[in-house]
Design a protein around this motif. Structure first.
Motif, PDB file in Angstrom:
ATOM      1  N   UNK A 163      -9.545  11.595   1.292  1.00  0.00           N
ATOM      2  CA  UNK A 163      -8.889  11.012   2.313  1.00  0.00           C
ATOM      3  C   UNK A 163      -7.482  11.278   2.531  1.00  0.00           C
ATOM      4  N   UNK A 164      -6.832  11.364   3.649  1.00  0.00           N
ATOM      5  CA  UNK A 164      -5.458  11.551   3.931  1.00  0.00           C
ATOM      6  C   UNK A 164      -5.098  10.548   5.062  1.00  0.00           C
ATOM      7  N   UNK A 165      -3.874  10.319   5.030  1.00  0.00           N
ATOM      8  CA  UNK A 165      -3.151   9.291   5.794  1.00  0.00           C
ATOM      9  C   UNK A 165      -1.815   9.430   6.226  1.00  0.00           C
ATOM     10  N   UNK A 166      -1.172   9.304   7.618  1.00  0.00           N
ATOM     11  CA  UNK A 166       0.058   9.709   8.020  1.00  0.00           C
ATOM     12  C   UNK A 166       1.085   8.367   8.084  1.00  0.00           C
ATOM     13  N   UNK A 167       0.441   7.199   7.807  1.00  0.00           N
ATOM     14  CA  UNK A 167       1.452   5.975   7.945  1.00  0.00           C
ATOM     15  C   UNK A 167       0.821   4.853   6.909  1.00  0.00           C
ATOM     16  N   UNK A 168       1.727   3.949   6.167  1.00  0.00           N
ATOM     17  CA  UNK A 168       1.448   2.916   5.298  1.00  0.00           C
ATOM     18  C   UNK A 168       0.006   2.055   5.858  1.00  0.00           C
ATOM     19  N   UNK A 169       0.047   1.691   6.982  1.00  0.00           N
ATOM     20  CA  UNK A 169      -1.117   0.763   7.429  1.00  0.00           C
ATOM     21  C   UNK A 169      -2.518   1.699   7.406  1.00  0.00           C
ATOM     22  N   UNK A 170      -2.576   2.933   7.768  1.00  0.00           N
ATOM     23  CA  UNK A 170      -3.681   3.728   7.573  1.00  0.00           C
ATOM     24  C   UNK A 170      -3.946   3.993   6.010  1.00  0.00           C
ATOM     25  N   UNK A 171      -2.920   4.185   5.342  1.00  0.00           N
ATOM     26  CA  UNK A 171      -3.165   4.447   3.822  1.00  0.00           C
ATOM     27  C   UNK A 171      -3.748   3.075   3.352  1.00  0.00           C
ATOM     28  N   UNK A 172      -3.504   1.843   3.515  1.00  0.00           N
ATOM     29  CA  UNK A 172      -4.010   0.596   3.019  1.00  0.00           C
ATOM     30  C   UNK A 172      -5.444   0.617   3.553  1.00  0.00           C
ATOM     31  N   UNK A 173      -5.653   0.843   4.868  1.00  0.00           N
ATOM     32  CA  UNK A 173      -7.224   0.808   5.296  1.00  0.00           C
ATOM     33  C   UNK A 173      -7.961   1.824   4.429  1.00  0.00           C
ATOM     34  N   UNK A 174      -7.384   2.785   4.380  1.00  0.00           N
ATOM     35  CA  UNK A 174      -7.984   4.142   3.498  1.00  0.00           C
ATOM     36  C   UNK A 174      -8.364   3.674   2.195  1.00  0.00           C
ATOM     37  N   UNK A 175      -7.411   3.174   1.464  1.00  0.00           N
ATOM     38  CA  UNK A 175      -7.745   2.504   0.127  1.00  0.00           C
ATOM     39  C   UNK A 175      -8.711   1.582   0.013  1.00  0.00           C
ATOM     40  N   UNK A 176      -8.549   0.735   1.003  1.00  0.00           N
ATOM     41  CA  UNK A 176      -9.819  -0.432   0.942  1.00  0.00           C
ATOM     42  C   UNK A 176     -11.161   0.389   1.008  1.00  0.00           C
ATOM     43  N   UNK A 177     -11.178   1.181   2.183  1.00  0.00           N
ATOM     44  CA  UNK A 177     -12.651   2.155   2.428  1.00  0.00           C
ATOM     45  C   UNK A 177     -13.181   2.861   1.235  1.00  0.00           C
ATOM     46  N   UNK A 178     -12.145   3.473   0.610  1.00  0.00           N
ATOM     47  CA  UNK A 178     -12.674   4.616  -0.285  1.00  0.00           C
ATOM     48  C   UNK A 178     -12.602   4.130  -1.722  1.00  0.00           C
ATOM     49  N   UNK A 179     -11.586   3.168  -2.127  1.00  0.00           N
ATOM     50  CA  UNK A 179     -11.401   2.675  -3.243  1.00  0.00           C
ATOM     51  C   UNK A 179     -11.333   3.872  -4.453  1.00  0.00           C
ATOM     52  N   UNK A 180      -9.970   4.748  -4.064  1.00  0.00           N
ATOM     53  CA  UNK A 180      -9.874   5.788  -4.826  1.00  0.00           C
ATOM     54  C   UNK A 180      -9.292   5.633  -6.268  1.00  0.00           C
ATOM     55  N   UNK A 181      -9.049   6.491  -7.113  1.00  0.00           N
ATOM     56  CA  UNK A 181      -8.622   6.132  -8.608  1.00  0.00           C
ATOM     57  C   UNK A 181      -6.817   6.155  -8.255  1.00  0.00           C
ATOM     58  N   UNK A 182      -6.566   7.055  -7.615  1.00  0.00           N
ATOM     59  CA  UNK A 182      -5.108   7.263  -7.275  1.00  0.00           C
ATOM     60  C   UNK A 182      -4.526   7.467  -5.719  1.00  0.00           C
ATOM     61  N   UNK A 183      -3.664   7.047  -5.686  1.00  0.00           N
ATOM     62  CA  UNK A 183      -3.033   7.002  -4.032  1.00  0.00           C
ATOM     63  C   UNK A 183      -1.675   7.851  -4.316  1.00  0.00           C
ATOM     64  N   UNK A 184      -1.503   8.898  -3.779  1.00  0.00           N
ATOM     65  CA  UNK A 184      -0.145   9.999  -3.871  1.00  0.00           C
ATOM     66  C   UNK A 184       0.607   9.157  -2.318  1.00  0.00           C
ATOM     67  N   UNK A 185       1.750   8.522  -2.585  1.00  0.00           N
ATOM     68  CA  UNK A 185       2.203   7.540  -1.578  1.00  0.00           C
ATOM     69  C   UNK A 185       3.633   8.111  -1.310  1.00  0.00           C
ATOM     70  N   UNK A 186       3.802   8.614   0.186  1.00  0.00           N
ATOM     71  CA  UNK A 186       5.357   8.774   0.580  1.00  0.00           C
ATOM     72  C   UNK A 186       6.167   7.262   0.774  1.00  0.00           C
ATOM     73  N   UNK A 187       7.142   7.488   0.805  1.00  0.00           N
ATOM     74  CA  UNK A 187       7.903   6.104   0.884  1.00  0.00           C
ATOM     75  C   UNK A 187       8.306   5.714   2.426  1.00  0.00           C
ATOM     76  N   UNK A 188       8.936   6.828   3.026  1.00  0.00           N
ATOM     77  CA  UNK A 188       9.415   6.798   4.402  1.00  0.00           C
ATOM     78  C   UNK A 188       8.415   7.067   5.436  1.00  0.00           C
ATOM     79  N   UNK A 189       7.671   6.153   6.001  1.00  0.00           N
ATOM     80  CA  UNK A 189       6.882   6.324   6.715  1.00  0.00           C
ATOM     81  C   UNK A 189       6.666   5.322   8.175  1.00  0.00           C
TER      82      UNK A 189
END
Length: 213
Positions: free
Chosen positions: A31-57
């Motif tokens: 999965x991919x996400x364009x902002x931090x809130x979506x990233x948190x939701x995506x990680x909760x849903x998919x439980x990936x091993x790694x999240x590659x995370x931008x800081x300024x969003x």
């Protein structure tokens, strides 16, 4: 198979990283996400091993997103994306629980290797960049640092110094002429003695305590 999510508000960057990483035989972009809130939701849903995370969003920045992912999805390791002019935010992200950082202009091979290393439990901390980052954002040494240092054995101090220099377990083992299993044991003891969450926290503590010049 390493399950990965890519988070960046710039579509070209996000899709570029996803394309490179998903092409690897042992990495699946779930999965991919364009902002931090979506990233948190995506990680909760998919439980990936790694999240590659931008800081300024937008919506929620990468620092707060990292903090929430670490708390809500403890099995997910966050690797932050940064630039040379974002020192303060990188240090804040490391304190929030990130497992390391990558510069956005990291070569393709290094990007892939970094994701694999973080998935295996290593940290990605470029020693030269790290020294520059932490030098301007350290807390002053205090009684707690002195007390913790006093509890360390000579070997533990050596291992912690190596960790602070960004060395992997294999590199530490070779440098100190001990086995990787012994290195892991020392790291586990260091985490317990310092009350540190992970190796990144040990790196910051080592610099703050003056173990690294």
């Amino acid at each position: 198979m390493i399950r990965l999510v890519v988070v960046d508000d710039q579509e070209l960057v996000r899709d570029g990283f996803a394309l490179i990483l998903d092409a690897q035989d042992d990495i699946e972009v779930v999965g991919t996400a364009a902002d931090g809130a979506s990233a948190v939701a995506l990680c909760r849903a998919e439980q990936p091993d790694v999240a590659l995370m931008d800081l300024r969003m937008p919506v929620l920045d990468g620092i707060e997103a990292t903090r929430r992912v670490v708390v809500q999805c403890p099995g997910v390791r966050v690797l932050v994306l940064t630039t040379f002019d974002d020192d303060e935010n990188v240090v804040r992200a490391l304190r929030a629980g990130a497992s390391g950082f990558l510069l956005k202009d990291t070569p393709r091979a290094a990007l892939v290797a970094s994701v694999r290393a973080v998935a295996e439990g290593e940290t990605m901390l470029d020693a030269a960049v790290l020294r520059r980052l932490v030098s301007g954002h350290l807390r002053a040494p205090g009684p707690a640092h002195a007390a913790a240092l006093a509890r360390l054995t000579g070997r533990e101090s050596e291992v912690m110094r190596c960790v602070a220099q960004g060395q992997t377990n294999a590199e530490i083992a070779a440098a100190l002429h001990i086995s990787e299993t012994t290195v892991k044991t020392h790291v586990a003891r260091l985490l317990a003695k310092w009350g540190a969450r992970d190796r990144v926290a040990l790196v910051v503590l080592a610099h703050e305590a003056g173990l690294v010049p």
